[in-house]
Design a protein around this motif. Structure first.
Motif, PDB file in Angstrom:
ATOM      1  N   ALA A 260      51.532  -0.130  83.157  1.00 54.92           N
ATOM      2  CA  ALA A 260      51.796  -0.680  81.820  1.00 54.92           C
ATOM      3  C   ALA A 260      50.887  -0.031  80.780  1.00 54.92           C
ATOM      4  N   ILE A 261      49.649   0.260  81.178  1.00 53.47           N
ATOM      5  CA  ILE A 261      48.720   0.901  80.239  1.00 53.47           C
ATOM      6  C   ILE A 261      49.152   2.342  79.949  1.00 53.47           C
ATOM      7  N   HIS A 262      49.543   3.057  81.056  1.00 48.08           N
ATOM      8  CA  HIS A 262      49.874   4.477  80.890  1.00 48.08           C
ATOM      9  C   HIS A 262      51.196   4.698  80.161  1.00 48.08           C
ATOM     10  N   ASN A 263      52.208   3.915  80.474  1.00 46.67           N
ATOM     11  CA  ASN A 263      53.497   4.095  79.809  1.00 46.67           C
ATOM     12  C   ASN A 263      53.933   2.790  79.147  1.00 46.67           C
ATOM     13  N   PRO A 264      53.310   2.441  78.027  1.00 50.67           N
ATOM     14  CA  PRO A 264      53.631   1.139  77.428  1.00 50.67           C
ATOM     15  C   PRO A 264      55.060   1.091  76.904  1.00 50.67           C
ATOM     16  N   GLN A 265      55.650   2.285  76.662  1.00 53.00           N
ATOM     17  CA  GLN A 265      56.971   2.286  76.038  1.00 53.00           C
ATOM     18  C   GLN A 265      58.092   2.017  77.045  1.00 53.00           C
ATOM     19  N   VAL A 266      57.812   2.181  78.399  1.00 56.59           N
ATOM     20  CA  VAL A 266      58.876   1.998  79.406  1.00 56.59           C
ATOM     21  C   VAL A 266      59.261   0.522  79.480  1.00 56.59           C
ATOM     22  N   VAL A 267      60.590   0.294  79.542  1.00 53.90           N
ATOM     23  CA  VAL A 267      61.042  -1.095  79.690  1.00 53.90           C
ATOM     24  C   VAL A 267      60.897  -1.481  81.159  1.00 53.90           C
ATOM     25  N   ARG A 268      60.198  -2.585  81.445  1.00 47.59           N
ATOM     26  CA  ARG A 268      59.955  -2.974  82.836  1.00 47.59           C
ATOM     27  C   ARG A 268      60.943  -4.063  83.276  1.00 47.59           C
ATOM     28  N   THR A 269      61.505  -3.809  84.456  1.00 46.00           N
ATOM     29  CA  THR A 269      62.372  -4.863  84.993  1.00 46.00           C
ATOM     30  C   THR A 269      61.471  -5.924  85.612  1.00 46.00           C
ATOM     31  N   GLY A 270      62.045  -7.001  86.080  1.00 49.79           N
ATOM     32  CA  GLY A 270      61.230  -8.080  86.642  1.00 49.79           C
ATOM     33  C   GLY A 270      60.764  -7.826  88.061  1.00 49.79           C
ATOM     34  N   TYR A 271      61.172  -6.675  88.658  1.00 49.49           N
ATOM     35  CA  TYR A 271      60.903  -6.424  90.078  1.00 49.49           C
ATOM     36  C   TYR A 271      59.439  -6.640  90.471  1.00 49.49           C
TER      37      TYR A 271
END
Ligand code: UDP
Ligand code: MG
Length: 328
Positions: A260-271
């Motif tokens: 999350a710190i390195h790629n804050p722009q990626v949308v994260r799924t709930g996995y």
């Protein structure tokens, strides 16, 4: 003159009862310094075992040298361990021996066993098979694995190839009987009670007559009950497993945090979130289960009511003075 008592569990051994008796007579002819007593335990046999035993009892009536032959007959088949317990709890000889009826336990070894006890100062002497000749490969492989696991996981030491065939002093027999647990795993009990034991090695002998009462599943069940009776370590393993799973959930959480710190722009799924919660809760549950298991195991051990210690010998000032006081 000392008495040697032989305890012989018999389950469907109609062909062996007589053979056993005749063979024993030969051996005892060479042991003139002892009286002997044979206790047959008929473990609820479905054939003519009891009838054969009674025949042997009346045939032995004119043999004056021994204390004779006696028997206990069970109302149904309770298993060899129960038969051993019955014999030991009612034994009266100075020395007590456990022996199979099928002559797979060579009575000739009694000489060596007596020597170990009387001359070398052991409390008991047990026979150990050094070959498994005549035994199916799969059976010997499994029993080797069983001994290996038992010795590593439980606190007792089992010797591979050890048999139930042993000669012991009466107090050793009493110690075995003082273990009042119902689910009896005699090999573990022998090890638990301690005492000085000498192993006497012999080559496997095939059955004199009849056939073995053990099948593969019977042995598996026996092994399992032995394991459960003495092993509480596996439960500790469960606790560790639970902790490991909790640890994994932390690893997942840290990974999620870093990405999350390195790629804050990626949308994260709930996995990842779901994995963290699942692993954490699962781990906590497993840990608690393991702990409950440990409590259960303690209760189980307590319920067995085993003695806290077993004495080999003692010299106590208090008892001596108490006895003197009583005399005066
Ligand atoms: N036995 C018994 N009750 C049983 C099974 C066996 O008293 O439920 C006795 C059996 O009669 C024999 C001894 O235990 O005297 C050893 O049994 P077996 O020879 O069948 O076992 P193995 O020698 O094959 O291990
Ligand atoms: Mg046998």
């Amino acid at each position: 003159m000392k008495t040697i008592e032989l305890i012989v569990p018999c389950y469907n051994e109609e062909k062996c009862v007589r053979l056993f008796y005749e063979h024993i007579l030969e051996v005892f002819d060479k042991l003139q310094d002892y009286k002997f007593l044979i206790t047959y335990i008929d473990d609820g046999s479905k054939d003519n075992t009891l009838y054969e035993i009674k025949k042997v009892v009346s045939a032995s009536a004119d043999n004056t040298r021994g204390g004779g032959i006696q028997y206990i007959s069970f109302s149904r088949n309770f298993g060899k361990e129960a038969a051993i317990y019955a014999g030991l709890s009612r034994c009266s000889g100075d020395y007590v021996a456990l022996m199979d009826a099928d002559l797979q336990h060579p009575p000739e070894l009694l000489n060596d066993m007596l020597y170990a006890i009387e001359v070398e100062g052991y409390d008991c002497a047990s026979a150990r098979r050094v070959s498994r000749k005549g035994e199916p490969f799969i059976r010997s492989t499994f029993s080797k694995a069983f001994y290996h696991i038992m010795n590593h996981i439980t606190s007792i030491d089992l010797v591979s190839g050890s048999t139930d065939y042993r000669l012991m002093k009466r107090n050793v027999a009493e110690a075995i009987v003082s273990m009042t647990e119902r689910e009896r795993f005699t090999k573990g009990i022998y090890s638990w009670i301690g005492y000085k034991n000498k192993w006497i090695e012999y080559q496997n002998v095939e059955r004199a007559a009849g056939k073995t009462k053990w099948n593969f599943f019977g042995l598996l069940k026996y092994a399992y009950s032995g394991f459960i009776a003495f092993a509480t370590t596996p439960l500790r393993g469960v606790v560790y497993l639970g902790m490991l799973v909790v640890f994994l959930s932390f690893v997942f959480a840290i990974r999620l945090y870093i990405s999350a710190i390195h790629n804050p722009q990626v949308v994260r799924t709930g996995y990842s979130g779901i994995m963290i919660v699942m692993l954490f809760l699962g781990g906590v549950i497993i840990t608690i289960l393991g702990m409950i298991g440990e409590y259960l195991a303690r209760i189980y051990m307590e319920v067995k009511g085993r003695p806290i210690y077993i004495e080999r010998e003692s010299y106590m000032k208090e008892t001596e003075t108490a006895e003197k006081e009583r005399e005066t």
